[in-house]
Design a protein around this motif. Structure first.
Motif, PDB file in Angstrom:
ATOM      1  N   GLY A 108      55.422  -1.963  17.061  1.00 47.23           N
ATOM      2  CA  GLY A 108      54.007  -1.824  16.726  1.00 47.23           C
ATOM      3  C   GLY A 108      53.131  -2.669  17.639  1.00 47.23           C
ATOM      4  O   GLY A 108      53.600  -3.159  18.671  1.00 47.23           O
ATOM      5  N   PRO A 109      51.869  -2.817  17.255  1.00 51.21           N
ATOM      6  CA  PRO A 109      51.223  -2.260  16.076  1.00 51.21           C
ATOM      7  C   PRO A 109      51.002  -0.748  16.188  1.00 51.21           C
ATOM      8  O   PRO A 109      50.766  -0.239  17.277  1.00 51.21           O
ATOM      9  CB  PRO A 109      49.877  -2.988  16.016  1.00 51.21           C
ATOM     10  CG  PRO A 109      49.996  -4.158  16.926  1.00 51.21           C
ATOM     11  CD  PRO A 109      50.978  -3.754  17.974  1.00 51.21           C
ATOM     12  N   HIS A 110      51.059  -0.082  15.031  1.00 52.64           N
ATOM     13  CA  HIS A 110      50.873   1.359  14.945  1.00 52.64           C
ATOM     14  C   HIS A 110      49.754   1.620  13.930  1.00 52.64           C
ATOM     15  O   HIS A 110      49.694   0.953  12.892  1.00 52.64           O
ATOM     16  CB  HIS A 110      52.183   2.007  14.485  1.00 52.64           C
ATOM     17  CG  HIS A 110      52.147   3.492  14.400  1.00 52.64           C
ATOM     18  ND1 HIS A 110      51.687   4.163  13.282  1.00 52.64           N
ATOM     19  CD2 HIS A 110      52.527   4.449  15.286  1.00 52.64           C
ATOM     20  CE1 HIS A 110      51.778   5.465  13.484  1.00 52.64           C
ATOM     21  NE2 HIS A 110      52.289   5.665  14.691  1.00 52.64           N
ATOM     22  N   PRO A 111      48.872   2.574  14.206  1.00 51.14           N
ATOM     23  CA  PRO A 111      47.693   2.755  13.346  1.00 51.14           C
ATOM     24  C   PRO A 111      47.994   3.214  11.928  1.00 51.14           C
ATOM     25  O   PRO A 111      47.147   3.062  11.037  1.00 51.14           O
ATOM     26  CB  PRO A 111      46.857   3.801  14.098  1.00 51.14           C
ATOM     27  CG  PRO A 111      47.821   4.500  14.995  1.00 51.14           C
ATOM     28  CD  PRO A 111      48.838   3.472  15.373  1.00 51.14           C
ATOM     29  N   VAL A 112      49.170   3.773  11.680  1.00 46.55           N
ATOM     30  CA  VAL A 112      49.541   4.216  10.327  1.00 46.55           C
ATOM     31  C   VAL A 112      50.681   3.372   9.766  1.00 46.55           C
ATOM     32  O   VAL A 112      50.602   2.828   8.665  1.00 46.55           O
ATOM     33  CB  VAL A 112      49.939   5.705  10.323  1.00 46.55           C
ATOM     34  CG1 VAL A 112      50.420   6.130   8.939  1.00 46.55           C
ATOM     35  CG2 VAL A 112      48.773   6.580  10.767  1.00 46.55           C
ATOM     36  N   ALA A 113      51.761   3.238  10.522  1.00 45.92           N
ATOM     37  CA  ALA A 113      52.960   2.570  10.019  1.00 45.92           C
ATOM     38  C   ALA A 113      52.738   1.082   9.753  1.00 45.92           C
ATOM     39  O   ALA A 113      53.224   0.539   8.750  1.00 45.92           O
ATOM     40  CB  ALA A 113      54.115   2.765  10.991  1.00 45.92           C
ATOM     41  N   THR A 114      52.005   0.407  10.638  1.00 53.29           N
ATOM     42  CA  THR A 114      51.820  -1.034  10.452  1.00 53.29           C
ATOM     43  C   THR A 114      50.953  -1.351   9.235  1.00 53.29           C
ATOM     44  O   THR A 114      51.328  -2.213   8.426  1.00 53.29           O
ATOM     45  CB  THR A 114      51.250  -1.684  11.721  1.00 53.29           C
ATOM     46  OG1 THR A 114      52.058  -1.329  12.849  1.00 53.29           O
ATOM     47  CG2 THR A 114      51.222  -3.208  11.582  1.00 53.29           C
ATOM     48  N   PRO A 115      49.802  -0.683   9.039  1.00 51.19           N
ATOM     49  CA  PRO A 115      49.045  -0.937   7.796  1.00 51.19           C
ATOM     50  C   PRO A 115      49.856  -0.648   6.529  1.00 51.19           C
ATOM     51  O   PRO A 115      49.733  -1.367   5.534  1.00 51.19           O
ATOM     52  CB  PRO A 115      47.843  -0.004   7.919  1.00 51.19           C
ATOM     53  CG  PRO A 115      47.634   0.127   9.393  1.00 51.19           C
ATOM     54  CD  PRO A 115      49.029   0.158   9.967  1.00 51.19           C
TER      55      PRO A 115
END
Length: 214
Positions: free
Chosen positions: A38-45
């Protein structure tokens, strides 16, 4: 092919890397969750919210290019009290990269990730690359893992991913998940299951400390 559980041969072949943490006498039930790529806009949150729901801490081994593209999510990781590590800038495979190219890519990621922790992409880093890294970046701690969840493997089900974690986790284990598009379907199922199952059994989840001595 990959092995879910690290073995003694890996540790003998590649000394100077952390695969699992020894336990203090008063900490018999500790697990170290970690996330790569990451960071990933969907998976990290999603991972951050799930960790917060269980009051758990973890470590995020980030790609420099993704920190560059998603700085707000990277800041949120730190604000939530998790640790971060360098996972290179472009996710180079050390076995397919020259020593200078490999070190340069890690140093480029350092411009975006302030941490002494490093995890080699794919776990692939030669002894020469390791020596060159420690010379170029003194104080670096190379963090491997005790087990892979397998969430990156599109050939397994989310349930199988969770089964891997449940079967092979032990006190002091460093467990690898991924906050990425490829892994999200399996991580989305296995992470909450992991937190719920082991929390109910008295485990706590800690971040790998970002300090000179681990």
């Amino acid at each position: 092919m990959y092995l879910i559980k690290s073995n003694i041969l890996f540790k003998l072949l590649y000394p100077g890397r952390t695969w699992k943490f020894p336990l203090e006498s008063d900490e018999k039930k500790v697990l170290y969750l970690s996330f790569d790529d990451g960071p990933h806009p969907v998976a990290t949150p999603f991972a951050l919210k799930t960790l917060k729901d269980f009051k758990a801490k973890a470590s995020f081994f980030c790609l420099g290019k993704n920190v560059r593209d998603h700085p707000d999510i990277y800041r949120q990781i730190l604000l939530d009290g998790h640790s971060v590590g360098n996972h290179s800038f472009n996710h180079l495979n050390g076995w397919k990269s020259s020593v200078p190219d490999y070190i340069q890519d890690i140093e480029k990621a350092r411009d975006f990730i302030d941490s002494p922790l490093f995890r080699p992409p794919y776990g692939r880093m030669s002894k020469k690359q390791q020596s060159a890294l420690l010379k170029a970046m003194p104080g670096t701690h190379i963090i491997m893992w005790d087990l892979l969840s397998g969430d990156f493997d599109t050939g397994i089900s989310p349930q199988r991913c969770w089964s891997n974690v449940k079967k092979y986790s032990a006190p002091g284990s460093i467990i690898v998940f991924h906050d990425s598009t490829k892994a999200y379907e399996r991580m989305q199922y296995a992470l909450p299951a992991t937190l719920e199952h082991f929390s109910a059994r008295g485990y706590v989840f800690k971040a790998i400390p970002m300090q000179p001595a681990i």
